[in-house]
Design an enzyme around this catalytic site. Structure first.
Site, short mmCIF file in Angstrom:
data_model
loop_
_atom_site.label_atom_id
_atom_site.label_comp_id
_atom_site.label_asym_id
_atom_site.label_seq_id
_atom_site.Cartn_x
_atom_site.Cartn_y
_atom_site.Cartn_z
CB ILE A 477 -11.18 13.48 -42.84
CG1 ILE A 477 -11.66 14.63 -43.72
CG2 ILE A 477 -11.63 12.15 -43.45
CD1 ILE A 477 -11.01 14.66 -45.12
N GLY A 478 -12.01 15.41 -39.85
CA GLY A 478 -11.66 16.67 -39.20
C GLY A 478 -12.49 17.81 -39.74
CB THR A 479 -14.70 17.78 -42.63
OG1 THR A 479 -15.07 16.43 -42.31
CG2 THR A 479 -13.60 17.73 -43.67
CD GLU A 716 -10.83 20.05 -52.23
OE1 GLU A 716 -10.00 19.28 -52.67
OE2 GLU A 716 -12.02 20.09 -52.65
#
Lengths: 757, 327, 192
Positions: A477-479, A716
């Site tokens: 997811i863009g990670t 996170e």
């Protein structure tokens, strides 16, 4: 589980793991060739769906007239609760919300503003949108509960909070401890509704093919999307094919699917044509879950030397009455600082608003805004360096669980950050430094984030040409998942990265827990590492008695896989030759990561990631505009899998913290239950000009309790505490303490002196 | 977005003739009109595209003023050397608005005509007297942080969102209008916008079908110019409060002054009260404070926007002090 | 006289509304003829009609910049303009700047500097950056341009300038520092 790789691929080596490899999906993304959920099915001339949302916050539909919409040009279907197919019920015995059925258009009841009341499907997007405006709806409105500030004492106690964590904890005798403390802080902090707002709107292209249904979806967890679609549409999961190779950001909001996917899938089966539905940006504010608003009381009691004797963190937040969601806002407070007497609690206030959902760093992001602001207040009350205060409260074991930390380096983060940032130059007296129009201040805060491990399976296949393919329903997811799994597989098989291909985001691939909770990288890379280990064993077993191999009879436990070759001592053979001879059709195996509940390390140790933020802000002396001047985060995350993508994610998280401190605020109109801030002009997120030099430094590390690679999550951690560092810097700059986030200028302005010459 | 017919006008006279059809509207840059059409707030049945009319030029006038064609893009006006040297406040205002992409598309006339960003105006389910006269105003008693503190009434508390128009107001611009009968008139920008009164849906003095053809800037007023915009984000956000000011100081005394505020009213707010309180007085903070108080004397907060009163005062004080220091 | 190509005489507005309009525009150097609903934005024409899905829809209201393309060399939000308004215009999209095996220098810089994460805002950021450098080369000022340089012909492209000039492109992954580094590297390369 071992803490080491085998056959020479240990963590300390100069391998490809950790290297700042460019993203392997980069060339596709920068040229616009990476295709997202709404960008499929063009060859089949898809139909376009447009959602009509309720314009009341609570009540029922008394009439819905679709005649005009149905007659409008291009319209093929108008779906309402009158003609929507029967759907599976939301089953609360399914343990995680995101795997449950999400039935839509089930009846006339309206539970929150914007809830879908119709889907209009037409040949063109313009036709669907126009016809959506022709659906006539009448409502019987009932008074709703929308005002958190007014209702926040009307609470109940949830059984558990998010991630299955306990609602309340208590150690020692907090009241007595707090009473006995020489210096105390007792403050209430509030945090607003926040939205993930990924740049790609939540979207789905549903393509029916006979009894099968292919669902191109923007989802963080393919397995959850599959389960949710299957349960809602009452279809055999085997007939559903979820495809999500590229996801334009998620930040929690795509852990589950929403109206776009269910309505597209239902409509596609009704009209037997591909149907595309995307939420408009305005609809995302009403149809995708949000971070609950919270009120947090933090009490800190310390002795004169700054050692905490009592610590309490009591949280109240909103929840939807039907779909409970309790952020674990006080959870990491349980592990952050030492104190003999402790309390944490979570309470819920039901409101008729969209349900709470995970927004990047659920719990920790809002929780640390409060706790790390309170620590700054305590440092101020003690007249002590806030870095030193935190160091003095470093625990030796997890103070609530009583277990050792696996790999805790918070103090190193604080010290290294203070050194690099020039913390010694900080204004020790608030409102004492001025640079032209700017009042300048420094702030710091600690970061802590729990590390989770979830069951994940991957498949690694070696082809006869010596190339490897990794497959998993894991998402990127863009990670950087494509890139890190390329690196881990290249390392595990001793291949150059250009001979590894990673395929993600298809439900046909082995099941993962997707991207979320910062667990994706560690789960999937550990599984790849294990699969490669297993493949190496199979290859070596084959070569052991292979007289055609130069490696025959050599001590196989000394084998090294590197540069596309297998070496034992002086002898070596190309991996491709070895595979071609023994496995002409290729060879594959799977690798697994266990659930943390099945891994004894996760009960025997307190496993977290850590960091320290340092921020310098300027506050305009006349207007109270707050601008970040520079920011540094120093982090301890175990082993880094890719120095480049890791740093990018941490910086991105820090900038989320800046937004949370200064800008982001969802405002509910308490008369209607509608969000008044429902686009990107009114719900402000940081833009380029808001973000000057922001840097992240990662300490070398390896957490041998976390997994075989020693890696932990980073997606996170960056946001945790970042906003508090900014808010603390604003106090340092102005002497004004704002406890109601975000710190918009009107909250600081009254504390500033009048304009001077 | 409702269906509409489209035509492209090739000269101004034909354009105003074409727009006389009921439900017809001009479209120029489209950056606000299409935004509103997608939400069914604007529902034209016919669009007359005036973006290719030969009204893009910026021309010197004999009196030392400047004529800016209504179709000149915001970015072209902001970058124009004459604007930058003679009317820096206008260039600054334009550059503080929107984004590079939007400025490349948005026209001068369209910028003047853009509509409020009040969230209730943007929500067709909410009561709004601008959208539906007589429906009420949801912003009063609602979330009104960005709303007006001056010149508002009980029918509407929306603000005008333009930065450009604030600078033009300080500069005393005149707007040239072409009517459907092909007649031309000139309106001072101070008279172009209406305050809401009981008719907040009537935002300007434009007659139905009338088209803005250009904006005339008179010769620059004496003194230094500055546009100061206050906002939450550092860029790409409408003003909470802004100030456009021109100040001439000689021998520590204010000789001439122009003051206009943005973000405080339904129109760019020229403050003759502040100007009167400045002219002839010593260039000191005490004078600026008096001027600021005079400007905001009749300001009324509505709750969330109460802070704008003090913010506007402080922003004016600093802007004036900055201009005086540079003199 | 007004151009009557789009009009159908003798019909009521309701009948005429929603009819398709023939347009011709150049996209990435290729002339494309299209019959479009007048309501179709340039963005939707590119994505849904021409299959050029590299241009992204992030907000559809000019509030995010994901849809940025170059029209006649200028960067604009393709979501806030109608396809019919671009008859004869030259449109360049992300696909026209480069291909995976033939990257534009700006695209390469974004890969090398990690100027993106999820990739969704990236085509808009890149088109915006390319358009922005032309604006700087033309001497256009910005909100960040120091007052003293306001009429200078040459703009010093500081990081602050880059940030201000790219502020119309939101990146929720917040790759901002790396985007600025990528743009700076291209700008410096051009200068050298």
């Amino acid at each position: 589980m071992t803490g080491q790789g085998m056959t020479g691929q240990g963590h300390a080596g100069q391998g490809v793991i950790g290297r700042a490899v460019h993203r392997v999906d980069g060339p596709l993304k920068v040229t616009g060739r990476a295709t997202y959920a709404y960008e499929h099915g063009a060859e089949d001339r898809p139909l376009y769906g447009y959602i009509v949302g309720a314009t009341i916050g609570r009540g029922r539909l008394t009439r819905i007239d679709t005649a005009n919409a149905e007659r409008a040009p291009g319209v093929r279907l108008v779906m309402t609760h009158h003609n929507a197919p029967e759907q599976g019920p939301r089953d609360t015995s399914v343990p995680i919300e995101y795997w449950r059925a999400q039935p839509m258009l089930t009846g006339p009841e309206i539970h929150h503003y914007g809830e879908p009341v119709a889907l209009v499907v037409a040949a063109a997007f313009e036709q669907a949108r126009a016809a959506a405006g022709l659906v006539e709806v009448a409502y019987e409105e009932r008074p709703g509960r929308y005002d958190f500030a007014a209702l926040r004492d009307d609470t109940y106690v949830p059984k558990v909070v998010n991630a299955g964590l306990p609602t309340d904890t208590a150690v020692g005798d907090f009241d007595a401890g707090f009473r006995s403390a020489a210096v105390t802080v007792d403050r209430l902090y509030t945090t607003p509704y926040e939205f993930s707002m990924p740049m790609e709107p939540h979207a789905c292209t549903a393509v029916p093919q006979g009894a099968d249904l292919t669902v191109h979806v923007s989802a963080q967890i393919v397995d959850a999307a599959l389960a949710s679609v299957a349960a809602t549409l009452r279809l055999d999961p085997a007939r559903i094919h979820v495809v999500a190779p590229y996801v334009g950001g998620g930040f929690g909001s795509k852990l589950g699917i929403h109206a776009e996917t269910i309505l597209a899938a239902l409509a596609a089966r009704m009209v037997r044509r591909p149907v595309k539905v995307a939420l408009t940006r305005q609809q995302i504010f009403q149809l995708v879950g949000l971070r609950p608003t919270s009120s947090q009381r933090v009490r800190l009691g310390a002795d004169r030397d700054g050692r905490l004797v009592a610590l309490a963190h009591d949280v109240t937040m909103h929840t939807n009455p039907d779909m409970e969601y309790a952020e674990q806002t006080a959870a990491t407070t349980r592990s952050l600082y030492a104190a003999p007497h402790r309390l944490t609690s979570h309470r819920l206030t039901p409101l008729d608003l969209p349900r709470g959902e995970d927004v990047r760093s659920p719990g920790d992001a809002p929780g640390l805004l409060a706790v790390e602001s309170a620590m700054d207040e305590l440092a101020d009350a003690l007249d002590m360096d806030p870095v030193e205060l935190r160091i003095r409260n470093e625990p030796t074991v997890d103070p609530e669980r009583g277990v050792p930390y696996s790999d805790r380096h918070l103090v190193e983060c604080l010290r290294e950050g203070a050194r690099r940032f020039g913390w010694e130059r900080r204004p020790t007296r608030p409102a004492s430094v001025r640079d032209g129009q700017w009042l300048v201040g420094y702030g710091t805060a600690a970061a802590i984030r729990g590390h989770f491990q979830m069951p994940t399976t991957v498949r690694v296949r070696l082809a006869a040409d010596g190339t490897a393919t990794v497959q998993s329903d894991m998402t990127d997811i863009g990670t950087g998942t494509y890139t890190i799994l390329t690196q881990v597989a290249a390392d595990g098989l001793g291949l150059p990265t250009d001979r590894v291909r990673v395929e993600l985001g298809r439900s046909e691939f082995p099941t993962s827990m997707g991207s979320g909770g910062s667990w994706g990288a560690a789960n999937s890379s550990t599984a790849v590492h294990r699969a490669c280990h297993a493949l190496r064993k199979r290859l070596l077993a084959a070569v052991r008695e292979d007289t055609r191999s130069a490696l025959c009879g050599l001590p196989w436990e000394k084998a090294v896989f590197a540069d596309g070759r297998v070496r034992i001592g002086e002898a070596s053979e190309a991996l491709s030759d070895l595979v071609a001879r023994h496995f002409p059709d290729g060879v594959q195996t799977t690798g697994e990561t266990l659930a943390m509940t099945d891994d004894p390390h996760y009960s025997a140790y307190s496993i977290h990631t850590y960091g320290a933020h340092f921020a310098e802000v300027g506050v305009d002396a006349d207007t109270a505009e707050i601008r970040l001047r520079r920011m540094l985060g120093v982090f301890s995350v175990g082993r880094v899998l890719n120095a480049k993508t890791a740093r990018s994610q941490l910086i991105g998280g820090m900038i989320w913290g800046v937004g949370a401190a200064l800008q982001e605020e969802g405002v509910v109109d308490v008369r209607t239950g509608a969000f008044a801030t429902r686009d990107l002009a009114h719900y402000l997120v940081p833009v380029h000009a808001d973000i000057p030099a922001v840097d992240a430094v990662v300490l070398d590390g390896y957490d041998d309790k976390a997994n075989a690679l020693g890696a932990k999550g980073i997606g996170e951690l960056g946001i945790c505490g970042a906003g508090a560092a900014v808010a603390n810097a604003v106090f340092n700059a102005t002497g004004v303490r704002v406890r109601d986030f975000p710190l918009t200028l009107e909250k600081v302005l009254p504390g500033l002196p009048p304009p001077e010459e | 977005m409702r269906a509409f017919t489209y035509e492209r006008a090739t000269d101004a006279r034909a354009a105003v003739a074409a727009v006389s059809e009921p439900g017809a509207k001009f479209i120029s840059g489209g950056t606000n009109l299409l935004d509103l059409m997608k939400l069914d707030i604007e529902q034209p049945s016919h669009l007359v595209d005036i973006s290719r009319l030969p009204l893009r030029n910026i021309e010197d006038l004999r009196d030392g003023g400047l004529r800016i064609g209504a179709q000149a893009a915001n970015s072209d006006v902001a970058a124009d050397a004459r604007v930058r040297t003679r009317y820096p406040v206008l260039s600054q205002a334009l550059l503080s608005g929107a984004s590079g992409q939007l400025r490349n598309k948005a026209s001068t006339g369209g910028n003047l005509m853009q509509r409020t960003r009040c969230p209730y105006f943007y929500d067709t389910a909410a009561a709004c007297n601008k959208r539906r006269p007589g429906a009420g105003c949801a912003a009063i008693g609602g979330f009104n942080r960005i709303h007006a503190i001056l010149g508002a009434g009980d029918s509407c508390i929306a603000t005008h969102p333009s930065d450009m128009a604030v600078a033009m107001t300080a500069l005393g611009a005149r707007i040239t209008l072409l009517d459907t009968d092909q007649s031309v008139r000139h309106v001072d920008i101070a008279d172009f916008y209406r305050l809401p009164g009981d008719t907040p849906h009537r935002e300007t003095v434009l007659r139905p079908g009338e088209m803005i053809t250009d904006v005339v800037l008179p010769p620059p007023p004496p003194g230094r110019q500055l546009y100061r915009k206050v906002r939450d984000r550092a860029s790409y956000e409408f003003a909470l409060v802004s100030v456009a000011s021109v100040l001439s100081v000689k021998q520590d005394t204010v000789r001439a002054a122009r003051v206009a505020f943005g973000g405080v009213a339904a129109k760019p707010w020229r403050s003759v009260e502040a100007e009167a309180a400045l002219i002839g007085r010593p260039a000191t903070m005490a004078t600026y404070r008096d001027a600021a108080r005079a400007a905001l004397r009749n300001a009324i907060g509505r709750g969330h926007n109460d802070f704008k009163i003090e913010l506007a005062e402080r922003t004016l004080c600093r802007t004036l002090a900055h201009l005086a220091a540079a003199s | 006289m007004s151009d009557s190509v789009m009009r159908t005489a003798g019909r009521s507005p309701d009948e005429r509304a929603g009819r398709l309009s023939e347009i011709e525009l150049s996209v990435n150097g290729r002339v494309r003829r299209l019959a479009v609903d007048p309501r179709t934005t340039l963005l939707d024409a590119l994505r849904e009609r021409l299959g050029l899905t590299g241009t992204k829809k992030g907000c559809d209201h000019g509030q995010c910049g994901a849809c940025t393309v170059l029209v006649d060399g200028r960067r604009i939000n393709s979501c806030l303009t109608l396809a019919v308004m671009h008859e004869g215009d030259e449109v360049v999209t992300i696909e026209g700047l480069g291909a995976p095996d033939d990257l534009h220098p700006m695209q390469r810089a974004f890969v090398e500097r990690d100027g993106f994460q999820c990739g969704y805002c990236t085509p808009g950021q890149i088109c915006s950056a390319v358009g922005m450098l032309s604006e700087v080369a033309a001497g256009w000022p910005s909100h960040a341009t120091a007052a003293a340089d306001a009429v200078a012909q040459r703009i010093a492209l500081t990081d602050e300038e880059i940030r201000e000039r790219l502020s119309g492109n939101i990146c929720r992954c917040a790759a901002y520092p790396h985007i600025v580094a990528a743009v700076r590297s291209v700008a410096e390369g051009d200068a050298g």
